[in-house]
Design an enzyme around this catalytic site. Structure first.
Site, short mmCIF file in Angstrom:
data_model
loop_
_atom_site.label_atom_id
_atom_site.label_comp_id
_atom_site.label_asym_id
_atom_site.label_seq_id
_atom_site.Cartn_x
_atom_site.Cartn_y
_atom_site.Cartn_z
CE LYS A 14 -14.80 0.94 -5.69
NZ LYS A 14 -15.25 1.96 -6.65
NE ARG A 89 -11.32 -0.47 -10.96
CZ ARG A 89 -11.01 0.24 -9.88
NH1 ARG A 89 -10.38 -0.31 -8.88
NH2 ARG A 89 -11.35 1.51 -9.81
NE ARG A 123 -11.83 10.83 -5.94
CZ ARG A 123 -11.99 9.51 -6.09
NH1 ARG A 123 -12.74 8.82 -5.25
NH2 ARG A 123 -11.42 8.89 -7.09
NE ARG A 153 -7.56 8.90 -7.91
CZ ARG A 153 -8.29 7.82 -7.59
NH1 ARG A 153 -8.66 7.61 -6.34
NH2 ARG A 153 -8.66 6.96 -8.51
NE ARG A 164 -11.26 6.66 -12.48
CZ ARG A 164 -11.35 7.38 -11.37
NH1 ARG A 164 -11.37 8.70 -11.42
NH2 ARG A 164 -11.42 6.79 -10.21
P1 AMP Z 1 -9.27 3.34 -7.65
O1 AMP Z 1 -8.48 4.15 -6.68
O2 AMP Z 1 -9.83 2.08 -7.06
O3 AMP Z 1 -10.31 4.17 -8.39
O4 AMP Z 1 -8.24 2.84 -8.77
C1 AMP Z 1 -7.53 3.76 -9.58
C2 AMP Z 1 -7.02 3.08 -10.83
O5 AMP Z 1 -6.12 2.03 -10.48
C3 AMP Z 1 -8.07 2.40 -11.69
O6 AMP Z 1 -8.75 3.30 -12.55
C4 AMP Z 1 -7.22 1.39 -12.46
O7 AMP Z 1 -6.46 2.03 -13.46
C5 AMP Z 1 -6.24 0.93 -11.38
N1 AMP Z 1 -6.78 -0.22 -10.63
C6 AMP Z 1 -7.14 -0.27 -9.32
N2 AMP Z 1 -7.59 -1.49 -8.98
C7 AMP Z 1 -7.54 -2.24 -10.11
C8 AMP Z 1 -7.90 -3.57 -10.43
N3 AMP Z 1 -8.45 -4.39 -9.51
N4 AMP Z 1 -7.72 -3.99 -11.71
C9 AMP Z 1 -7.19 -3.19 -12.64
N5 AMP Z 1 -6.84 -1.91 -12.42
C10 AMP Z 1 -7.00 -1.43 -11.17
#
Ligand code: AMP
Length: 206
Positions: A14, A89, A123, A153, A164
């Site tokens: 994404k 999400r 990653r 990360r 996740r």
């Molecule tokens: P990402 O970089 O999009 O993989 O997001 C990393 C982490 O941020 C996720 O695993 C969640 O813990 C949190 N996070 C990001 N976006 C959301 C969302 N829309 N709702 C809830 N948690 C989020």
């Protein structure tokens, strides 16, 4: 106005697609994960609240996320639209988003678990939000794009990846049907190369 959301499992690509689409369409790339990580780096109250949740691979509460996104999409640079990466999400987030604005396309970048696990576990990310894979990095500690230190990360560590994926399947995957029912879902093969997925998205948008 063109409002796009990017759906799909973590590691599906994404972010890579949003980084290409944003300059091409002249629309801001809004990554809720990047916003939360910036808050963690800056040690804001939001960052302090989100830190442990993110490291464990769980979701930040809907109420918190809605506040952040609503504020962000009201900003001037979103007046012609936006590319949302990582939001919504949950179904509750999608319903709330719908009450804020109209979504034109939901791009679902799908990938199988084994592809995701391989991508996420190799990653590396830097503070400028560039991501690379150790398989293509000369030095896994240096971002090949900007030269900043590259790190893994916390939530890309194997113990968290599994959670996740579980959280994705339980909370986020139902959004596929939600947007399918609205007639705006397009599914793309996230196992294909970044270039090929990008081409397929361009076709969808044209
Ligand atoms: P990402 O970089 O999009 O993989 O997001 C990393 C982490 O941020 C996720 O695993 C969640 O813990 C949190 N996070 C990001 N976006 C959301 C969302 N829309 N709702 C809830 N948690 C989020």
């Amino acid at each position: 106005m063109l409002n796009i959301i990017l759906l799909g499992p973590p590691g599906g690509g994404k972010g890579s697609q949003a980084q290409r689409l944003s300059p091409a369409l002249g629309l801001p790339h809004i990554s809720t994960g990047d916003m939360l990580r910036a808050a963690i780096r800056e040690k804001t109250p939001l960052g302090l609240e989100a830190q442990e949740i993110i490291s464990s691979g769980n979701l930040v509460p809907d109420g918190v996320m809605l506040g952040i996104v609503e504020q962000r999409i009201l900003q001037q640079d979103c007046q012609n639209g936006f590319i949302l990466d990582g939001f919504p999400r949950t179904i509750a987030q999608a319903e709330a988003l719908e009450s804020m604005t109209v979504i034109h396309h939901a791009l679902n970048i799908a990938a199988a678990d084994d592809v995701i696990i391989k991508r996420l576990s190799g990653r590396r990310s830097c503070k400028n939000n560039h991501t690379s894979h150790i398989a293509t990095m000369e030095n896994p500690d240096i971002c090949p794009i900007c030269g900043a230190p590259a790190i893994q990360r916390e939530d890309d560590k194997p113990s968290t990846i599994e959670n996740r994926l579980m959280v994705y399947k339980e909370n986020t995957a139902p959004l596929i049907e939600y947007y399918q029912d609205k007639g705006i879902l397009h599914t793309l093969d996230g196992a294909a190369s970044i270039e090929d997925v990008y081409k397929a998205i361009q076709e969808v948008l044209s």
